[in-house]
Design a protein around this motif. Structure first.
Motif, short mmCIF file in Angstrom:
data_model
loop_
_atom_site.label_atom_id
_atom_site.label_comp_id
_atom_site.label_asym_id
_atom_site.label_seq_id
_atom_site.Cartn_x
_atom_site.Cartn_y
_atom_site.Cartn_z
N ALA A 177 0.86 -1.20 0.00
CA ALA A 177 0.00 0.00 0.00
C ALA A 177 0.89 1.24 0.00
N ARG A 178 0.36 2.28 -0.60
CA ARG A 178 1.00 3.59 -0.56
C ARG A 178 0.18 4.48 0.38
N GLY B 276 -10.10 0.45 2.92
CA GLY B 276 -9.16 -0.19 2.00
C GLY B 276 -7.74 0.27 2.25
N ALA B 277 -6.81 -0.53 1.74
CA ALA B 277 -5.39 -0.24 1.93
C ALA B 277 -4.58 -0.81 0.77
N GLY B 278 -4.75 -0.22 -0.40
CA GLY B 278 -3.98 -0.67 -1.56
C GLY B 278 -4.24 -2.12 -1.88
N ARG B 279 -3.18 -2.91 -1.92
CA ARG B 279 -3.30 -4.34 -2.23
C ARG B 279 -3.58 -5.19 -0.99
N GLU C 137 1.35 -11.48 3.37
CA GLU C 137 1.05 -10.80 2.11
C GLU C 137 2.18 -9.94 1.57
N MET C 138 2.90 -9.26 2.43
CA MET C 138 3.89 -8.28 1.95
C MET C 138 4.93 -8.88 1.00
N GLY D 223 -6.64 6.71 -8.43
CA GLY D 223 -5.76 6.04 -7.47
C GLY D 223 -5.79 4.53 -7.55
N SER D 224 -6.73 3.98 -8.31
CA SER D 224 -6.77 2.53 -8.47
C SER D 224 -5.63 2.08 -9.38
N ILE D 225 -5.40 0.80 -9.42
CA ILE D 225 -4.28 0.24 -10.17
C ILE D 225 -4.81 -0.69 -11.25
N THR D 226 -4.30 -0.54 -12.46
CA THR D 226 -4.58 -1.49 -13.53
C THR D 226 -3.32 -2.29 -13.75
#
Length: 176
Positions: free
Chosen positions: A21-22, A59-62, A151-152, A170-173
């Motif tokens: 997460a960022r 939520g927290a990134g991935r 997970e990390m 801010g979402s990731i593709t």
């Protein structure tokens, strides 16, 4: 000795590694949203869980991607867990202090058992352990830390092989 809230903050700091997460991906919840989750189940809400929701309940990134752990998917988890137990003819019944806080793909869930700032965590997985939950962690913060530690490194390996684009929202593709 750290408080339960301090232990939650330490895990959130650890997952904010730029890969899992960022900082801008940490989505806190408002007091109203936390209260909505609290009222969704009759069990008391532990301090550690309240801190988790307050810091990253949106939520927290991935981190824990694909899990029903964040708002609004956290609503209704107690009922969904009861239905799963019933479908599997499980003899297990929840205590009044049990609070379901995550579910994975409708066949496994975890819940806090007991009172206090950082209750123990029990896990249920369909078809395992005679279709009854088992105690899996001594506390919610132990569960949270173990989840982060698992997970990390996976996300670090994953991002080395996948090209990503950060979208305007801010979402990731991901491109494989």
């Amino acid at each position: 000795m750290l408080t339960a809230a301090q232990r939650v903050r330490a895990v959130v700091d650890a997952i904010t590694d730029g890969t899992t997460a960022r900082p801008e991906q940490l989505q806190s919840l408002s007091a109203e949203a936390v209260l909505e989750i609290e009222r969704d189940q009759q069990a008391p809400m532990a301090d550690a869980y309240r801190e988790f929701l307050s810091l990253i309940g949106g939520g927290a990134g991935r981190f824990m991607r694909g899990e029903d752990v964040y708002y609004s998917r956290a609503l209704g988890l107690g009922e969904a867990a009861r239905e799963l137990l019933e479908e599997n003819d499980s003899p297990f019944r929840f205590d009044p202090t049990d609070r379901v806080f995550t579910m994975h793909q409708g066949y496994q869930f975890e819940f806090m058992r007991g009172t206090g700032p950082d209750p123990e965590v029990w896990s249920y997985s369909e078809g395992m352990n005679g279709d009854v939950p088992v105690r899996s962690h001594a506390s919610f913060t132990d569960w949270l830390r173990a989840t982060a530690e698992a997970e990390m490194p996976v996300w670090k390996r994953h991002t080395a092989t996948v090209r990503e684009e950060i979208n305007a929202d801010g979402s990731i593709t991901e491109y494989w």
